[in-house]
Design a protein around this motif. Sequence first.
Motif, mmCIF file in Angstrom:
data_model
loop_
_atom_site.group_PDB
_atom_site.id
_atom_site.type_symbol
_atom_site.label_atom_id
_atom_site.label_comp_id
_atom_site.label_asym_id
_atom_site.label_seq_id
_atom_site.Cartn_x
_atom_site.Cartn_y
_atom_site.Cartn_z
ATOM 1 N N SER A 149 -9.507 -4.511 11.176
ATOM 2 C CA SER A 149 -9.880 -5.595 10.264
ATOM 3 C C SER A 149 -9.003 -5.589 9.010
ATOM 4 O O SER A 149 -8.541 -6.639 8.550
ATOM 5 C CB SER A 149 -11.356 -5.453 9.884
ATOM 6 N N SER A 150 -8.763 -4.353 8.484
ATOM 7 C CA SER A 150 -7.928 -4.245 7.280
ATOM 8 C C SER A 150 -6.499 -4.693 7.554
ATOM 9 O O SER A 150 -5.864 -5.375 6.727
ATOM 10 C CB SER A 150 -7.926 -2.801 6.758
ATOM 11 N N LEU A 151 -5.977 -4.307 8.713
ATOM 12 C CA LEU A 151 -4.615 -4.712 9.058
ATOM 13 C C LEU A 151 -4.523 -6.217 9.241
ATOM 14 O O LEU A 151 -3.495 -6.853 8.910
ATOM 15 C CB LEU A 151 -4.166 -3.988 10.339
ATOM 16 N N SER A 188 3.138 -3.246 1.955
ATOM 17 C CA SER A 188 2.270 -3.744 3.037
ATOM 18 C C SER A 188 2.727 -3.216 4.389
ATOM 19 O O SER A 188 1.919 -2.902 5.284
ATOM 20 C CB SER A 188 2.267 -5.282 3.035
ATOM 21 N N TYR A 189 4.068 -3.153 4.547
ATOM 22 C CA TYR A 189 4.610 -2.611 5.803
ATOM 23 C C TYR A 189 4.161 -1.169 6.014
ATOM 24 O O TYR A 189 3.757 -0.774 7.116
ATOM 25 C CB TYR A 189 6.127 -2.703 5.786
ATOM 26 N N LEU A 190 4.248 -0.357 4.943
ATOM 27 C CA LEU A 190 3.832 1.047 5.059
ATOM 28 C C LEU A 190 2.342 1.152 5.365
ATOM 29 O O LEU A 190 1.906 2.002 6.172
ATOM 30 C CB LEU A 190 4.171 1.802 3.767
ATOM 31 N N GLU A 243 0.995 2.856 8.722
ATOM 32 C CA GLU A 243 0.070 3.991 8.649
ATOM 33 C C GLU A 243 -1.231 3.694 9.396
ATOM 34 O O GLU A 243 -1.777 4.542 10.106
ATOM 35 C CB GLU A 243 -0.218 4.308 7.182
ATOM 36 N N GLY A 244 -1.718 2.464 9.243
ATOM 37 C CA GLY A 244 -2.948 2.087 9.928
ATOM 38 C C GLY A 244 -2.788 2.094 11.436
ATOM 39 O O GLY A 244 -3.662 2.554 12.180
ATOM 40 N N LEU A 245 -1.652 1.575 11.940
ATOM 41 C CA LEU A 245 -1.406 1.573 13.384
ATOM 42 C C LEU A 245 -1.282 2.993 13.932
ATOM 43 O O LEU A 245 -1.748 3.290 15.047
ATOM 44 C CB LEU A 245 -0.136 0.768 13.688
#
Length: 450
Positions: free
Chosen positions: A245-247, A269-271, A275-277
């Motif tokens: 959801s955050s991504l 945002s890319y980082l 990190e989330g993925l």
Amino acid sequence: MAFKSFSFGIFVRVVLIVLTAIIGGFAFYADDAFIQVLLCAIILLILTLNLIGYVSKTNRKISLFLESIRYSDFSSSFSKDSDLGQSFEELNRSFNEVIEAFKKTRADKEQQMIFLQIMIQHINTGIISFDSKGRIGVINGSAKQLLQIPQFKDIHDLGKLSKELLRTVLSLQPGSSFTMKVRPDIHLNVQSAAFVMDGNNWTLLSFQNIKEELQKNELEAWQNLTKVLRHEIMNSMTPIASLASSLGVILEEDLVESTPGELYLNRESYLDLSEGLETISKRSMGLVDFVNAYRDYTNTPTPVFSKFPIKQLLEDVGILFREELKKSDIILKINVSPEGFYLHADRELIQMILINLIKNAMEALTNSNEKIIEIKAGLESGTRPFIQVIDSGEGIVPEALERIFVPFFTTKKTGSGIGLAISRQIMHLHKGRLEVISHPDKFTMFTLSF
């Protein structure tokens, strides 16, 4: 003729015999005294027989008393007012007291026997005893109701219910047990004991229908497993859903169209997205590992039994850990008594259990000053093999001790928590037990009983 004293009676009879003999002697040398001599001889014979019968009366009393004891016939009674004197009155009184004592003992035994028979008939466990020829000695109502075999007179009648059950019962060793499903509504737990009575070998069997208990335990097991699965899946899926959801929000808010057909995302945002993925990937792999662990627990291989020397097995396990033990400064002791005895089991599966237990013991010794692991093997009661793995590590707290065999429960930071659960399952497949005793900061002992 009655006499007040036995000794006086003996004295009088001896005197009469002597006088009769003297008179007969004189008559023998007198003329024309043939009739007197014959009369004296007859009287002498009568007196002698009377003396023998008089003396033998005591022996007859003793003989009657001993026969009463031998044949358990306690209806005999000995008179207290004997005409043979005070000594015989005391003897008769003693005989009567002993007879009464035997009567009381037999009555007590009969009462105990009646009580035991009533108790056996009223317990919910089925009881059957049979001798070496298969003849039934005792069978209670619960056994008749459970087995439902009419005219149960011989143990071979068990074949009417299940031939496999009969074969297993006849090959059952004293003190051992087994469970068997003989009908959809009957799942028997059978235990055996042996005893000797009147020189004959007897076997005592107890039967219990554990179908309802198994269903209850099965339901509890499914409930516990569902809780574990739900807990682990929720632990994995909740952060995955939250991160996804955050991504999605990042992509929606921070993705900028720089030129037609091209999208731009700032470095921060890319980082965050990267990190989330990565976190989602790791958590997903953890969930995959959990599923694989569950598959390993539910797919334990069927044991392939063989006979092998137990000492060789333990030495092979010691060789596997030689380098790791050396690096960790851990001493491994192997003690087999008696040496040279064999184990009938699946060698690979038992080795798997020992490897798991030794690994756990090594981890428990990480912070210990005395680093010793001892493996003992022997025969319990001279017949039943056992293996013990003992370490002097930190031990297991009582709260965790009750749950260490529950699948996926672990006290370690790493690990799936199925090693001990699989080990106990393997021992169940061997019709054995895996048990543990632990005293924190003293020792922990796992015992494999076959």
